[in-house]
Design an enzyme around this catalytic site. Structure first.
Site, mmCIF file in Angstrom:
data_model
loop_
_atom_site.group_PDB
_atom_site.id
_atom_site.type_symbol
_atom_site.label_atom_id
_atom_site.label_comp_id
_atom_site.label_asym_id
_atom_site.label_seq_id
_atom_site.Cartn_x
_atom_site.Cartn_y
_atom_site.Cartn_z
ATOM 1 N N LYS A 52 0.997 -0.880 0.247
ATOM 2 C CA LYS A 52 0.149 -0.055 -0.053
ATOM 3 C C LYS A 52 1.006 1.134 -0.565
ATOM 4 C CE LYS A 52 -3.948 -1.977 1.849
ATOM 5 N NZ LYS A 52 -4.197 -3.262 3.249
ATOM 6 N N GLN A 96 -5.080 -1.929 9.326
ATOM 7 C CA GLN A 96 -4.493 -3.053 8.665
ATOM 8 C C GLN A 96 -5.809 -4.832 9.817
ATOM 9 O OE1 GLN A 96 -3.673 -4.203 5.606
ATOM 10 N NE2 GLN A 96 -4.023 -5.952 6.069
ATOM 11 N N ASP A 119 -11.602 1.881 3.645
ATOM 12 C CA ASP A 119 -11.736 0.694 3.124
ATOM 13 C C ASP A 119 -13.244 0.987 2.936
ATOM 14 O OD1 ASP A 119 -9.421 -1.417 2.632
ATOM 15 O OD2 ASP A 119 -10.020 -1.100 4.888
#
Ligand code: NAP
Length: 284
Positions: A52, A96, A119
């Protein structure tokens, strides 16, 4: 033999699009920023976070990483999220997964400002998706739609079967296929006659997490087969849910693992971060 959908190439196009938008924003004095929070030392999570960070560099997105030790408390994480919610350099926040045991992941996601929830896991954004009024599309399912579009697979009116009903893949995947006018069946571990249902699918998306789960005889001739699964085979090699060698003989098009859905998830995250920056500056 099926056409193999090249996820790396499609992801590169999506990232190039996001980079162009980021450059246009930079001209207006706005730099999109992504904060990634990782707790503990899960090796797979470390790889995802590094990828990322690299994608941010390629796309012109500022990034911050918060790598916190195993024993970090829920309170410390909530304070960090709260601080990032108010940090003008940060357009998107990502925690995460998986978090070490004892931490309440759902509560952390709910603490993220929905406008920074790149997300799209916050209940507000899940609800918006249900209503078809989403701000952000959840990255993996959105990546699957991009892949289908890139292969010119018509979704409208087609029988779509999604195997898996998780909050992060199966459910939003089904919702997006329905928004694109597909007729959607969701299968899960209690589904009966799963193979038969799959054989009726024009578009088959597998998000189970079991190597070799979808066998060649479950694929309708000419179907689009999208493999979201990320598993390790008996030799420790990365593989999907679909028995690729069998399925590619029958499918019309198919995604490989690696090089299919995986790269798309990160590319869509970059897109969402740019969108978040625009949203927060009132530019969209
Ligand atoms: P998950 O939360 O474990 O969900 C798995 C789903 O598969 C569940 O809904 C489960 O049904 C269903 N399932 C399990 N065994 C089954 C069976 N025998 N028959 C039918 N359905 C069955 O997993 P996830 O987070 O959705 O992830 C799924 C896979 O996608 C994993 O391999 C993960 O690593 C991968 N993934 C990849 C990406 C990417 O970027 N490529 C992103 C996210 C996830 P029940 O609900 O009934 O238990």
């Amino acid at each position: 033999m099926a056409v193999i959908i090249d996820g790396k190439a499609v992801a590169a196009r999506v990232k190039a699009r996001a980079a162009k938008e980021a450059a246009a924003l930079a001209e207006r004095g706005v730099t999109p920023g992504l904060a990634v929070v990782i707790v503990g030392s899960d090796p797979a999570s470390r790889i995802y976070v590094n990828n990322k960070k690299k994608a941010c560099q390629e796309t012109g997105i500022y990034s911050e990483e918060y790598a916190l030790p195993e024993g970090t408390s829920q309170g410390e994480l909530l304070s960090l999220v709260e601080r990032l919610n108010h940090d003008p350099k940060i357009s998107g926040i990502l925690v995460q997964s998986p978090l070490p045991g004892g931490l309440d992941e759902a509560a952390l996601v709910e603490a993220i400002d929905p406008k920074k929830d790149v997300d799209a896991f916050h209940p507000y954004n899940v609800g918006k998706l249900m209503q078809g009024r989403q701000i952000f599309l959840p990255c993996t399912p959105a990546g699957v739609i991009e892949l289908l579009n890139s292969a010119n697979v018509e979704i409208a009116g087609k029988n779509c079967v999604v195997i898996g009903r998780s909050d992060i893949v199966g459910k939003p995947m089904a919702m997006l296929l329905m928004q694109n006018n597909g007729t959607v069946t969701i299968c899960h571990s209690k589904t009966q006659n799963l193979a038969e249902i799959c054989r009726g699918a024009d578009i088959l998306v597998s998000a189970v997490g079991k190597a070799g789960f979808v066998t060649g005889d479950m694929v309708k001739p000419g179907a689009a087969v999208i493999d979201v699964g990320m598993n390790r085979d008996e030799n420790g090699k990365l593989c999907g849910d679909v028995a690729f060698k069998e399925a590619e003989k029958t499918a019309g098009c198919i995604t490989p693992v690696p090089g299919g859905v995986g790269p798309m998830t990160i590319a869509m995250l970059m897109q969402n971060t740019v969108t978040a920056a625009k949203l927060q500056k009132g530019l969209c």
